[in-house]
Design a protein around this motif. Structure first.
Motif, PDB file in Angstrom:
ATOM      1  N   THR A 162      15.224 -18.761  31.918  1.00  0.00           N
ATOM      2  CA  THR A 162      15.113 -19.372  30.844  1.00  0.00           C
ATOM      3  C   THR A 162      13.500 -19.102  29.428  1.00  0.00           C
ATOM      4  OG1 THR A 162      14.723 -21.538  31.412  1.00  0.00           O
ATOM      5  CG2 THR A 162      16.477 -21.006  31.458  1.00  0.00           C
ATOM      6  N   SER A 167      14.416 -14.803  30.101  1.00  0.00           N
ATOM      7  CA  SER A 167      15.608 -14.166  29.577  1.00  0.00           C
ATOM      8  C   SER A 167      15.774 -13.212  28.663  1.00  0.00           C
ATOM      9  CB  SER A 167      16.467 -15.476  27.898  1.00  0.00           C
ATOM     10  OG  SER A 167      15.016 -15.353  27.335  1.00  0.00           O
ATOM     11  N   CYS A 170      16.152 -11.286  32.187  1.00  0.00           N
ATOM     12  CA  CYS A 170      17.664 -11.259  32.653  1.00  0.00           C
ATOM     13  C   CYS A 170      18.562 -10.471  31.558  1.00  0.00           C
ATOM     14  CB  CYS A 170      18.197 -12.576  32.211  1.00  0.00           C
ATOM     15  SG  CYS A 170      17.362 -13.862  34.208  1.00  0.00           S
ATOM     16  N   ARG A 171      18.610 -10.215  30.025  1.00  0.00           N
ATOM     17  CA  ARG A 171      19.648  -9.875  28.988  1.00  0.00           C
ATOM     18  C   ARG A 171      19.618  -8.231  29.404  1.00  0.00           C
ATOM     19  NH1 ARG A 171      17.014 -13.202  25.528  1.00  0.00           N
ATOM     20  NH2 ARG A 171      18.149 -14.796  25.007  1.00  0.00           N
ATOM     21  N   LEU A 184      19.866 -16.993  39.090  1.00  0.00           N
ATOM     22  CA  LEU A 184      18.891 -17.395  38.376  1.00  0.00           C
ATOM     23  C   LEU A 184      18.181 -18.725  38.714  1.00  0.00           C
ATOM     24  CD1 LEU A 184      21.483 -17.051  34.911  1.00  0.00           C
ATOM     25  CD2 LEU A 184      19.602 -14.794  36.204  1.00  0.00           C
ATOM     26  N   ARG A 191      19.796 -25.382  30.152  1.00  0.00           N
ATOM     27  CA  ARG A 191      19.468 -24.039  29.725  1.00  0.00           C
ATOM     28  C   ARG A 191      19.837 -23.003  30.745  1.00  0.00           C
ATOM     29  NH1 ARG A 191      13.499 -24.667  28.020  1.00  0.00           N
ATOM     30  NH2 ARG A 191      13.760 -25.882  25.540  1.00  0.00           N
ATOM     31  N   LEU A 195      22.508 -19.929  29.976  1.00  0.00           N
ATOM     32  CA  LEU A 195      22.239 -18.426  29.928  1.00  0.00           C
ATOM     33  C   LEU A 195      23.069 -17.328  30.571  1.00  0.00           C
ATOM     34  CD1 LEU A 195      20.373 -15.746  30.186  1.00  0.00           C
ATOM     35  CD2 LEU A 195      18.775 -17.274  31.747  1.00  0.00           C
ATOM     36  N   ASN A 313      13.744 -16.685  23.256  1.00  0.00           N
ATOM     37  CA  ASN A 313      14.934 -16.801  23.365  1.00  0.00           C
ATOM     38  C   ASN A 313      15.630 -15.451  22.236  1.00  0.00           C
ATOM     39  OD1 ASN A 313      15.134 -17.685  25.817  1.00  0.00           O
ATOM     40  ND2 ASN A 313      16.355 -19.564  25.410  1.00  0.00           N
TER      41      ASN A 313
END
Length: 349
Positions: A162, A167, A170-171, A184, A191, A195, A313
């Motif tokens: 997070t 983050s 992760c995207r 995760l 959070r 996410l 983020n």
């Protein structure tokens, strides 16, 4: 001109560096003296891109050391003073490196724009996190196959999912790399749930649950000193990207089936005439550097004088692609592993 704000990895290293630079008072001083020491502009240098463009840079030591983290006012003052010095020197874009970036975000220093008589101009500073996130993703994509890991069928755990870098990783993993499953891991449950909703998937697990399942572990959280990892409980093979700070994950994992790679490190195409990376434990300090520092160079090469990476983020896939293409164009390559020896080496762009 671009700037880099950094610090030594420990009080002992800071004193040794001060001695090498001729700052005898600091070299002999105790921690309290360092707490009141002003930032120092240590060196200036030039960097020439693979395109042939040459830019000027400068390195500012904030005189912060990790032993000051428990002193809130001292830590924040160190970062603010270093930023003020960079702005007064007329530097176009300056990257916050190491704990200076972490302190700025965690203590929300953006609320304190006025430093004595100076109003800090935020567009002169960047955390460098966008480039760091892109480099870490590239390290996963290029190195996992070298170990026989098929990312399309792999589970990738992101520890610190997070955070700003976590983050973004992760995207990218979910939308660009197309891994089989994201695991995760982070401290704050809400959070994590936010996410997962944004990503449209992923499993929320504890660290103890995620590690045995993961083919790849991207570690972008602070590493607890008391942490112990049983290498035999990890997947065989397992790739671990140490993207936190400081980078000491390799000391926690002892297994011939696990490959630990320092994350967020790039190597430049030619030597840079500086001394600063000799204290950062780089294998090739004339060429290797933190990706967050390289972001300031890239923004100066590209003439983008703005806070490209800022806040938590806010990193988009489009921004990662933009800084990534600039990174390749100007001669940076992600640190990788030699498939024969599993030792670090620069990867071709």
């Amino acid at each position: 001109m671009f700037g880099l704000i950094g610090h030594s990895s420990s009080f002992r290293d800071a004193r040794n560096t001060a001695r090498d630079l001729g700052f005898e008072d600091l070299a002999e001083g105790e921690l309290d003296l360092w707490c009141s020491a002003p930032p120092q502009l240590v060196e200036s240098f030039e960097v020439t891109s693979s395109t042939g463009k040459t830019i000027e840079g400068t390195y500012i030591d904030s005189c912060f050391v990790p032993e000051m983290l428990s002193r809130f006012k001292t830590a924040t003052r160190k970062v603010q003073n270093a930023m003020e010095l960079a702005q007064k020197r007329g530097i176009n874009i300056t990257a916050l490196g190491g704990f200076t970036s972490i302190i700025f975000e965690n203590f929300n220093l953006a609320k304190f724009q006025q430093i004595r008589s100076t109003l800090l101009q935020w567009d002169r500073f960047t955390t460098g996190n966008t480039h760091t996130a892109w480099v870490i993703c590239r390290q996963v994509e290029q190195n996992a196959p070298r170990l026989g890991i098929d990312l399309k069928a792999a589970k990738v755990a992101v520890v610190g999912a997070t955070g700003d870098i976590g983050s973004a990783v992760c995207r990218w993993m979910a939308n660009k790399t197309g891994v089989a499953e994201l695991l995760l891991v982070a401290r704050q449950q809400q959070r994590l749930e936010d996410l997962r909703e944004e990503l449209g998937g992923g499993r929320i697990l504890t660290l103890e649950q995620a590690l045995p399942e993961a083919d790849v572990v991207v570690w972008v959280a602070s590493l607890p000193q008391t942490l112990e990892i049983d290498g035999n409980s990890l997947r065989k093979p397992c790739l671990m990207i140490d993207g936190g700070y400081p980078k000491n994950l390799d000391s926690k994992v002892m297994s011939e089936h696990v490959t630990v790679l320092k994350g967020g490190i790039v190597e430049f195409a030619r030597d840079i005439g500086w001394q600063m990376m000799t204290v950062a434990d780089m294998a090739n300090p004339r060429r290797q550097l933190f990706a967050c520092f390289a972001e300031a160079m890239l923004l100066e090469f590209e003439g983008i004088h703005t806070n490209f990476s800022w806040g938590r983020n806010n990193i988009t896939l489009e921004a990662m692609e933009q800084i990534g293409m600039a990174s390749i164009r100007h001669g940076f390559s992600a640190l990788g592993i030699d498939p024969k020896t599993l030792s670090p080496q620069p990867l071709a762009a």
